[in-house]
Design a protein around this motif. Structure first.
Motif, PDB file in Angstrom:
ATOM      1  N   LYS A  90      -7.195  -4.697  -6.898  1.00 13.36           N
ATOM      2  CA  LYS A  90      -5.960  -4.838  -6.511  1.00 13.36           C
ATOM      3  C   LYS A  90      -4.812  -3.557  -6.521  1.00 13.36           C
ATOM      4  N   HIS A  91      -4.936  -3.019  -7.942  1.00 17.64           N
ATOM      5  CA  HIS A  91      -4.055  -1.942  -8.217  1.00 17.64           C
ATOM      6  C   HIS A  91      -4.503  -0.663  -7.254  1.00 17.64           C
ATOM      7  N   GLU A  92      -5.832  -0.676  -6.993  1.00 20.08           N
ATOM      8  CA  GLU A  92      -6.545   0.831  -6.508  1.00 20.08           C
ATOM      9  C   GLU A  92      -6.044   0.708  -4.859  1.00 20.08           C
ATOM     10  N   SER A  93      -6.028  -0.807  -4.297  1.00 16.22           N
ATOM     11  CA  SER A  93      -5.823  -0.945  -3.002  1.00 16.22           C
ATOM     12  C   SER A  93      -4.128  -0.646  -2.926  1.00 16.22           C
ATOM     13  N   GLN A  94      -3.455  -0.619  -3.660  1.00 14.30           N
ATOM     14  CA  GLN A  94      -1.949  -0.288  -3.388  1.00 14.30           C
ATOM     15  C   GLN A  94      -1.615   1.115  -3.816  1.00 14.30           C
ATOM     16  N   ALA A  95      -2.566   1.855  -4.190  1.00 18.73           N
ATOM     17  CA  ALA A  95      -2.400   3.412  -4.456  1.00 18.73           C
ATOM     18  C   ALA A  95      -2.589   4.143  -3.228  1.00 18.73           C
TER      19      ALA A  95
END
Length: 95
Positions: A90-95
């Motif tokens: 989730k974090h990587e997709s928001q970056a």
């Protein structure tokens, strides 16, 4: 030397060294200016050593993490690791 290589005047980065007096800072700048060739040569040696150290630890850590990845998860920790994987994705997709 990293600060000097930015091209900014010494007064721009003076505030990064509050632990030394203005006289000490000025003396260091004078020394660097008066001995630029020698200081630059030493700086290049330091940069080379730092890169060699970084590469050594990167390689060593890569091997270490590869060994760790081969260790099977404990059954009671699988749910926790899955939750971490979801959060990471989730974090990587928001970056």
């Amino acid at each position: 030397m990293d600060y000097l290589h930015t091209g900014h005047p010494p007064q721009f980065f003076r505030n990064y060294f509050p632990q030394i007096t203005d006289e000490q800072f000025d003396a260091a700048m004078f020394y660097i200016d008066a001995n630029h060739t020698e200081v630059e040569a030493e700086y290049q040696i330091v940069l080379k050593q730092a890169e060699e150290n970084r590469q050594y630890w990167e390689d060593r850590n890569r091997e270490h993490f590869a060994r760790i990845a081969l260790i099977p998860l404990k059954p009671d920790k699988e749910a926790l690791w899955e939750k971490l994987r979801v959060q990471k994705a989730k974090h990587e997709s928001q970056a």
